[in-house]
Design a protein around this motif. Structure first.
Motif, PDB file in Angstrom:
ATOM      1  N   LEU A  29     -24.398   5.483  15.634  1.00 43.85           N
ATOM      2  CA  LEU A  29     -23.062   5.138  16.109  1.00 43.85           C
ATOM      3  C   LEU A  29     -22.085   4.883  14.967  1.00 43.85           C
ATOM      4  O   LEU A  29     -20.964   5.369  14.983  1.00 43.85           O
ATOM      5  CB  LEU A  29     -23.171   3.902  17.010  1.00 43.85           C
ATOM      6  N   VAL A  30     -22.489   4.138  13.967  1.00 43.63           N
ATOM      7  CA  VAL A  30     -21.575   3.793  12.887  1.00 43.63           C
ATOM      8  C   VAL A  30     -21.106   5.043  12.158  1.00 43.63           C
ATOM      9  O   VAL A  30     -19.918   5.209  11.896  1.00 43.63           O
ATOM     10  CB  VAL A  30     -22.246   2.806  11.908  1.00 43.63           C
ATOM     11  N   HIS A  31     -22.006   5.953  11.861  1.00 40.64           N
ATOM     12  CA  HIS A  31     -21.655   7.197  11.190  1.00 40.64           C
ATOM     13  C   HIS A  31     -20.611   7.967  11.992  1.00 40.64           C
ATOM     14  O   HIS A  31     -19.629   8.459  11.441  1.00 40.64           O
ATOM     15  CB  HIS A  31     -22.914   8.039  11.005  1.00 40.64           C
ATOM     16  N   HIS A  32     -20.794   8.057  13.289  1.00 39.06           N
ATOM     17  CA  HIS A  32     -19.868   8.826  14.121  1.00 39.06           C
ATOM     18  C   HIS A  32     -18.544   8.106  14.312  1.00 39.06           C
ATOM     19  O   HIS A  32     -17.510   8.746  14.445  1.00 39.06           O
ATOM     20  CB  HIS A  32     -20.527   9.173  15.449  1.00 39.06           C
ATOM     21  N   ARG A  33     -18.565   6.795  14.312  1.00 39.68           N
ATOM     22  CA  ARG A  33     -17.306   6.047  14.411  1.00 39.68           C
ATOM     23  C   ARG A  33     -16.441   6.353  13.182  1.00 39.68           C
ATOM     24  O   ARG A  33     -15.233   6.544  13.311  1.00 39.68           O
ATOM     25  CB  ARG A  33     -17.584   4.551  14.518  1.00 39.68           C
ATOM     26  N   ARG A  34     -17.065   6.432  12.008  1.00 38.05           N
ATOM     27  CA  ARG A  34     -16.305   6.778  10.795  1.00 38.05           C
ATOM     28  C   ARG A  34     -15.677   8.163  10.929  1.00 38.05           C
ATOM     29  O   ARG A  34     -14.527   8.378  10.561  1.00 38.05           O
ATOM     30  CB  ARG A  34     -17.204   6.715   9.575  1.00 38.05           C
ATOM     31  N   GLY A  35     -16.452   9.119  11.426  1.00 38.11           N
ATOM     32  CA  GLY A  35     -15.927  10.468  11.625  1.00 38.11           C
ATOM     33  C   GLY A  35     -14.784  10.493  12.619  1.00 38.11           C
ATOM     34  O   GLY A  35     -13.779  11.190  12.422  1.00 38.11           O
ATOM     35  N   LEU A  36     -14.912   9.733  13.697  1.00 39.49           N
ATOM     36  CA  LEU A  36     -13.838   9.648  14.688  1.00 39.49           C
ATOM     37  C   LEU A  36     -12.573   9.064  14.067  1.00 39.49           C
ATOM     38  O   LEU A  36     -11.475   9.568  14.301  1.00 39.49           O
ATOM     39  CB  LEU A  36     -14.264   8.768  15.867  1.00 39.49           C
ATOM     40  N   ARG A  37     -12.738   8.017  13.293  1.00 40.21           N
ATOM     41  CA  ARG A  37     -11.564   7.389  12.663  1.00 40.21           C
ATOM     42  C   ARG A  37     -10.856   8.357  11.723  1.00 40.21           C
ATOM     43  O   ARG A  37      -9.628   8.407  11.691  1.00 40.21           O
ATOM     44  CB  ARG A  37     -11.964   6.119  11.923  1.00 40.21           C
TER      45      ARG A  37
END
Length: 127
Positions: A29-37
């Motif tokens: 989740l954290v990795h993908h949240r960074r990509g989304l941001r």
């Protein structure tokens, strides 16, 4: 990898992040949240996508891409020419569509490998 491919990879991460909520999806989740941001550059919209992308204020193009990704992930045998035509009508080139399919396919593959081996999410990855 050119700028366009990075953009599509980030879009793929957005799809994968949302699909992660399914029990068979094991994405960090954290990795993908960074990509989304990085892709969206709007924390409120990122939060809305994380909560329920179908209710988030996304562009019609992004919505079409996510609908396509969900269908490809959940019912791949039901995909047909009309699904690709919908993406073309939303403004995706054939190359863009290939990128979307490759990213969705990669995550399906990686998740099945992890599930097949009984690999759990790392303890440092929050739910």
């Amino acid at each position: 990898m050119g700028h366009g491919r990075h953009r599509h990879a980030a879009q793929g991460r957005a799809r994968a992040h949302r699909l992660r909520r399914e029990p068979h999806q094991r994405l960090p989740l954290v990795h993908h949240r960074r990509g989304l941001r990085r892709l969206i550059n709007n924390d409120e919209l990122v939060a809305a996508v994380e909560h329920d992308w179908t209710a988030a204020a996304l562009s019609p193009k992004r919505t079409a891409m996510l609908e396509f990704a969900v269908k490809l992930t959940t019912t791949p045998g039901a995909m047909n020419d009309a699904d690709v035509d919908t993406l073309r009508a939303a403004g995706f080139s054939d190359r863009d569509i290939l990128d979307v399919v490759e990213v969705v396919g990669y995550y399906a593959y990686a998740n099945r490998i992890a599930d097949g081996l009984g690999i759990d999410t790392e303890s440092w990855i929050p739910d």
